[in-house]
Motif scaffolding. Structure first.
Motif, short mmCIF file in Angstrom:
data_model
loop_
_atom_site.label_atom_id
_atom_site.label_comp_id
_atom_site.label_asym_id
_atom_site.label_seq_id
_atom_site.Cartn_x
_atom_site.Cartn_y
_atom_site.Cartn_z
N ASP A 7 0.75 -1.15 -0.07
CA ASP A 7 0.07 -0.07 -0.04
C ASP A 7 0.88 1.23 0.08
O ASP A 7 0.68 2.17 -0.71
N VAL A 8 1.93 1.37 0.81
CA VAL A 8 2.67 2.45 0.90
C VAL A 8 3.51 2.72 -0.36
O VAL A 8 3.68 3.68 -0.90
N ILE A 9 4.01 1.52 -1.13
CA ILE A 9 4.63 1.59 -2.26
C ILE A 9 3.72 2.10 -3.48
O ILE A 9 4.01 3.24 -4.17
N CYS A 10 2.49 1.66 -3.62
CA CYS A 10 1.31 1.93 -4.53
C CYS A 10 0.86 3.18 -4.44
O CYS A 10 0.42 4.02 -5.30
N ALA A 11 1.20 4.12 -2.99
CA ALA A 11 0.82 5.51 -2.90
C ALA A 11 2.02 6.24 -3.78
O ALA A 11 1.40 7.24 -4.22
#
Length: 178
Positions: A7-11
């Motif tokens: 999730d943090v990478i795809c943000a």
């Protein structure tokens, strides 16, 4: 933990196509990427990998320089290597220009820490980081930091204070004295 990292990478980047996990064991942190169609690769001394994840060798220097990645994960590795600057440079050379690095290291306060590194891994942790030291090493090896924070993570099912960073290729800056 894998879903939170995803999730943090795809943000920062949507739809990564090729992901490399440096020191990723069997590749469990890449399972959310794999489930969404990304090609997943890893380097680790462990020869066992999850199905669908291709092992490229023991270390990042085993990755052919002709390969490049949208996302590189380096979670709980930097504290174990003799030369973190060398590792970060080798990772940077294998990232696409718009690639993203996810980096996580323990924040090893030696007092009031339920996970004391001296007791847990007295020999293997050869580097210890603060937010400032991680910021300086990332900037001076050519990264542009988009996220750098203390975070409450878990490791081996136990709570662990960590520092996590998201970084991209950027302009190197001069080393500053601290």
């Amino acid at each position: 933990r894998a879903a939170l990292i995803f999730d943090v990478i795809c943000a920062s980047q949507s739809g990564p196509r090729q992901v490399l996990d440096v020191g990723g064991g069997g590749g469990r942190l890449m399972l959310p990427f794999l489930a969404r169609g990304a090609e997943c690769f890893l380097v680790d001394f462990s020869a066992r990998t999850h199905s669908g994840i291709k092992r490229l060798g023991d270390t990042v220097t085993d990755v052919p320089r002709t390969m490049s990645f949208d996302v590189v994960i380096c979670s709980h590795v930097l504290e174990h290597v003799a030369d973190p600057r060398y590792l970060l440079t080798a990772v940077l050379e294998r990232m696409r220009d718009d690639g993203v690095l996810y980096l996580e290291v323990p924040l090893e306060h030696f007092h009031n820490n339920v996970w004391n590194p001296i007791q847990a891994e007295p020999v293997t942790h050869v580097n210890f980081f603060t937010i400032e030291s991680l910021r300086v090493i990332l900037l001076t090896t050519g990264y542009r930091i988009t996220l750098l924070q203390e975070w409450s993570g878990t490791y081996g099912g136990k709570p662990l204070p960590v520092i996590r960073a998201i970084a991209m290729k950027g302009q190197p800056t001069a080393t500053t004295d601290h």
